[in-house]
Enzyme design. Structure first.
Site, PDB file in Angstrom:
ATOM      1  N   GLY A  72       0.815  -1.210   0.000  1.00  0.00           N
ATOM      2  CA  GLY A  72       0.000   0.000   0.000  1.00  0.00           C
ATOM      3  C   GLY A  72       0.846   1.257   0.000  1.00  0.00           C
ATOM      4  O   GLY A  72       0.617   2.183  -0.789  1.00  0.00           O
ATOM      5  N   ARG A 102      -6.319   1.398   9.494  1.00  0.00           N
ATOM      6  CA  ARG A 102      -7.097   1.159  10.708  1.00  0.00           C
ATOM      7  C   ARG A 102      -6.269   1.461  11.960  1.00  0.00           C
ATOM      8  O   ARG A 102      -6.780   1.990  12.937  1.00  0.00           O
ATOM      9  CB  ARG A 102      -7.595  -0.294  10.712  1.00  0.00           C
ATOM     10  CG  ARG A 102      -8.452  -0.618  11.904  1.00  0.00           C
ATOM     11  CD  ARG A 102      -9.163  -1.949  11.731  1.00  0.00           C
ATOM     12  NE  ARG A 102     -10.303  -1.836  10.840  1.00  0.00           N
ATOM     13  CZ  ARG A 102     -11.122  -2.857  10.558  1.00  0.00           C
ATOM     14  NH1 ARG A 102     -10.900  -4.038  11.084  1.00  0.00           N
ATOM     15  NH2 ARG A 102     -12.146  -2.685   9.751  1.00  0.00           N
ATOM     16  N   SER A 125       0.678  -7.159  -9.569  1.00  0.00           N
ATOM     17  CA  SER A 125       1.816  -8.069  -9.443  1.00  0.00           C
ATOM     18  C   SER A 125       3.130  -7.317  -9.578  1.00  0.00           C
ATOM     19  O   SER A 125       3.247  -6.374 -10.351  1.00  0.00           O
ATOM     20  CB  SER A 125       1.750  -9.161 -10.511  1.00  0.00           C
ATOM     21  OG  SER A 125       2.886 -10.003 -10.421  1.00  0.00           O
ATOM     22  N   LYS A 128      -5.119 -12.547 -12.648  1.00  0.00           N
ATOM     23  CA  LYS A 128      -4.028 -12.468 -11.667  1.00  0.00           C
ATOM     24  C   LYS A 128      -3.797 -13.830 -11.013  1.00  0.00           C
ATOM     25  O   LYS A 128      -2.652 -14.233 -10.757  1.00  0.00           O
ATOM     26  CB  LYS A 128      -4.359 -11.417 -10.601  1.00  0.00           C
ATOM     27  CG  LYS A 128      -3.364 -11.337  -9.432  1.00  0.00           C
ATOM     28  CD  LYS A 128      -1.937 -11.062  -9.889  1.00  0.00           C
ATOM     29  CE  LYS A 128      -1.031 -10.574  -8.771  1.00  0.00           C
ATOM     30  NZ  LYS A 128      -0.950 -11.429  -7.591  1.00  0.00           N
ATOM     31  N   HIS A 135      -1.901 -15.908 -13.420  1.00  0.00           N
ATOM     32  CA  HIS A 135      -0.523 -15.401 -13.376  1.00  0.00           C
ATOM     33  C   HIS A 135       0.238 -16.059 -12.217  1.00  0.00           C
ATOM     34  O   HIS A 135       1.351 -16.549 -12.386  1.00  0.00           O
ATOM     35  CB  HIS A 135      -0.532 -13.880 -13.223  1.00  0.00           C
ATOM     36  CG  HIS A 135       0.763 -13.287 -12.735  1.00  0.00           C
ATOM     37  ND1 HIS A 135       1.163 -13.373 -11.409  1.00  0.00           N
ATOM     38  CD2 HIS A 135       1.736 -12.613 -13.376  1.00  0.00           C
ATOM     39  CE1 HIS A 135       2.336 -12.785 -11.267  1.00  0.00           C
ATOM     40  NE2 HIS A 135       2.706 -12.308 -12.440  1.00  0.00           N
ATOM     41  N   ASN A 136      -0.389 -16.075 -11.043  1.00  0.00           N
ATOM     42  CA  ASN A 136       0.275 -16.654  -9.873  1.00  0.00           C
ATOM     43  C   ASN A 136       0.479 -18.155 -10.026  1.00  0.00           C
ATOM     44  O   ASN A 136       1.487 -18.704  -9.580  1.00  0.00           O
ATOM     45  CB  ASN A 136      -0.534 -16.354  -8.612  1.00  0.00           C
ATOM     46  CG  ASN A 136      -0.363 -14.925  -8.138  1.00  0.00           C
ATOM     47  OD1 ASN A 136      -0.050 -14.037  -8.921  1.00  0.00           O
ATOM     48  ND2 ASN A 136      -0.582 -14.693  -6.862  1.00  0.00           N
ATOM     49  N   GLU A 147       3.368 -18.645 -12.149  1.00  0.00           N
ATOM     50  CA  GLU A 147       4.525 -18.321 -11.303  1.00  0.00           C
ATOM     51  C   GLU A 147       4.950 -19.538 -10.478  1.00  0.00           C
ATOM     52  O   GLU A 147       6.141 -19.853 -10.378  1.00  0.00           O
ATOM     53  CB  GLU A 147       4.145 -17.152 -10.387  1.00  0.00           C
ATOM     54  CG  GLU A 147       5.188 -16.709  -9.399  1.00  0.00           C
ATOM     55  CD  GLU A 147       4.629 -15.647  -8.465  1.00  0.00           C
ATOM     56  OE1 GLU A 147       4.759 -15.831  -7.239  1.00  0.00           O
ATOM     57  OE2 GLU A 147       4.053 -14.659  -8.955  1.00  0.00           O
ATOM     58  N   HIS A 203     -22.011 -46.388 -17.158  1.00  0.00           N
ATOM     59  CA  HIS A 203     -21.835 -44.960 -17.412  1.00  0.00           C
ATOM     60  C   HIS A 203     -21.876 -44.598 -18.891  1.00  0.00           C
ATOM     61  O   HIS A 203     -21.710 -43.428 -19.233  1.00  0.00           O
ATOM     62  CB  HIS A 203     -20.504 -44.486 -16.800  1.00  0.00           C
ATOM     63  CG  HIS A 203     -20.515 -44.513 -15.298  1.00  0.00           C
ATOM     64  ND1 HIS A 203     -21.360 -43.735 -14.547  1.00  0.00           N
ATOM     65  CD2 HIS A 203     -19.796 -45.247 -14.406  1.00  0.00           C
ATOM     66  CE1 HIS A 203     -21.149 -43.965 -13.260  1.00  0.00           C
ATOM     67  NE2 HIS A 203     -20.212 -44.891 -13.144  1.00  0.00           N
TER      68      HIS A 203
END
Length: 489
Positions: free
Chosen positions: A21, A40, A135, A190, A193-194, A197, A458
């Site tokens: 942040g 906070r 990222s 994202k 992406h991870n 990674e 099946h």
């Protein structure tokens, strides 16, 4: 409000002053934007304003109400808080203070179904919502991350200038940020992406262990190889940092990485990717093995105990080490292609299911800079989708087809040599297995379907009948003619 009051208002607000942040705030301010901040724990606000943010166009606030009062309309509030309940809690706290058309942005690693749910909920309140993947880690947040926004499309024009200015840029100046799609599309991309990674990291680790334990290479030798690889087609952030890690010495002069316990952690995005692949029926074998590789590594005590009981071949390489290192390079590159091919198939299936219009070439561009998986490799993916937007699998693109074929002999030598010498290569081997399965026009699933029909009625399709027509056989003569319902992933 008088007109000149607008000059004192912030362009965007940010909640959550952890490292990501803080760095995003400094990045925005560095690009000419005034940012109002809230945390906070109020002390964090004051410490930031009087520390890293001192003398900058950053407005500290001590309540959400004060934060929102300091913002230009439509108000844009970005949450950089822990995924899950904290995001929902802050949304509830923000809504009473916002007006129609204001925008809530979640920049954390939220699970995409949560973002889909939140987008719908916030829009019902007359507000707009963006769930965006960010990222690049701490450095990326400060110097230019890859940003993957999705959610309320009407919100995009209002945040586009900010996001694209702070995002990483590729060589031609294009920002590694563009609109991904509606609802949870941004966080889904994202997540994939991870997942990729996870796969890339595990591939590199397997190559490292082969170098160290099979070829008997020193850390200086390995560092030199990774440095050379980073100058060529494997040029990427993860190869670059691996080179640096292998060269880093502890206080006693020995490689620090040798002193790190071999138990890998994870935060869940790889797991989410694998679960999504099961939901959408995408064979994400490589990322799945990478996730399981981490969970196996975490069983440290059990592995140590097993190592005293279970036996296997002792690594003993016979051959030309230099040629084999080149084989490793090609095997790593080929496996990397498989990782991205599988990831893009998953995004394709999810887009079809959710009605997202994903720009696959644009996604590759967003990943070319700022993010953890950034590499020159991604430019080729963008070119592939620019040439053929309807490409069903990267392996069918001429460039990647040629690369796989030219790497195939090396890839097979690496996998077979590693297996014969008892090396653990779950991802290198599953990548090759996926390739062999995908290129095979006839798999043994005909026998599997016969087995399923035998014990569970099946049903099965026939090669001499139209697709979609199902049959059942009374294999034993003792069963009935009633068939079970059919379900296909």
């Amino acid at each position: 409000m008088q007109k000149n009051d607008l000059a004192t208002l912030a362009d965007i607000g940010l909640v959550g002053l952890a490292v990501m942040g803080e760095n995003l705030v400094l990045n925005m301010e560095n690009h000419g934007y005034t940012v109002a901040v809230y945390n906070r724990t109020i002390d964090k606000v004051d410490n930031f304003i009087n520390g890293r943010g001192k003398g900058k166009k950053i407005v500290g606030t001590h309540s959400l109400k004060e934060l929102i009062s300091k913002l230009k309309r439509p108000r844009k509030v970005m949450l950089m808080v822990k995924a899950g309940k904290p995001v929902d809690d802050f949304i509830e706290l923000l809504i009473p203070h916002l007006e129609k058309g204001d925008i809530i942005i979640d920049g954390g690693n939220s699970h995409f179904p949560d973002t889909t749910r939140r987008t719908k909920y916030v829009e019902e309140k007359g507000l707009l919502y963006i769930g965006t993947g960010v990222s690049g880690g701490e450095e990326g947040a400060l110097k230019g991350p890859s940003i993957m926004p999705g959610g309320s499309k009407e919100a995009w024009p209002h945040v586009k200038p900010i996001f694209q200015s702070i995002a990483a840029k590729v060589d031609d100046g294009s920002p590694c940020c563009d609109w991904v799609g509606e609802a949870g599309a941004g966080h889904f991309v994202k997540m994939v992406h991870n997942g990729i990674e996870y796969g890339d990291m595990q591939l590199i680790c397997e190559v490292y262990q082969i170098m160290k334990d099979l070829l008997g290479m020193s850390y200086d030798e390995m560092q030199k190889v990774f440095n050379e690889w980073n100058e060529g087609e494997l040029n990427s952030y993860l190869i670059e940092i691996t080179r640096d890690i292998l060269g880093y010495k502890d206080d006693d002069g020995n490689p620090l990485v040798e002193k790190i316990l071999d138990t890998a952690g994870q935060k869940g995005t790889g797991k989410w990717t694998v679960l999504a692949s099961l939901d959408y029926g995408a064979p994400l074998t490589l990322i799945g093995e990478a996730v399981y590789g981490r969970t196996l590594s975490a069983l440290k005590d059990e592995r140590v105990s097993a190592s005293k009981v279970l036996s296997g071949p002792k690594p003993n390489f016979i051959g030309d080490k230099k040629l084999f290192i080149d084989d490793l390079r090609k095997a790593l590159y080929a496996s990397k292609i498989i990782s991205y091919a599988q990831g893009y198939v998953l995004m394709k299936y999810a887009a079809e299911e959710n009605g997202w219009k994903l720009n696959n070439g644009g996604i590759a561009l967003m990943w070319r800079g700022g993010c953890i998986i950034r590499s020159v490799f991604l430019g080729k993916i963008k070119e592939a989708f620019d040439k053929n937007p309807d490409l069903t699998n990267l392996l069918l693109d001429p460039f990647f087809k040629e690369k796989i074929e030219s790497s195939q002999d090396s890839w097979r030598r690496v996998v077979s040599t590693a297996v014969l010498n008892g090396m653990w290569i779950p991802v290198l081997s599953t990548a090759l297995n996926y390739y062999d399965g995908f290129r095979n026009g006839k798999l043994p699933a005909n026998l599997l379907q016969a087995q399923r029909d035998y014990f569970g009625a099946h049903t099965y399709e026939r090669v001499d009948k139209p697709r979609g027509k199902f049959f059942h056989t009374n294999w034993t003569g003792r069963g009935g003619e009633t068939a079970s319902s059919t379900y296909n992933v």
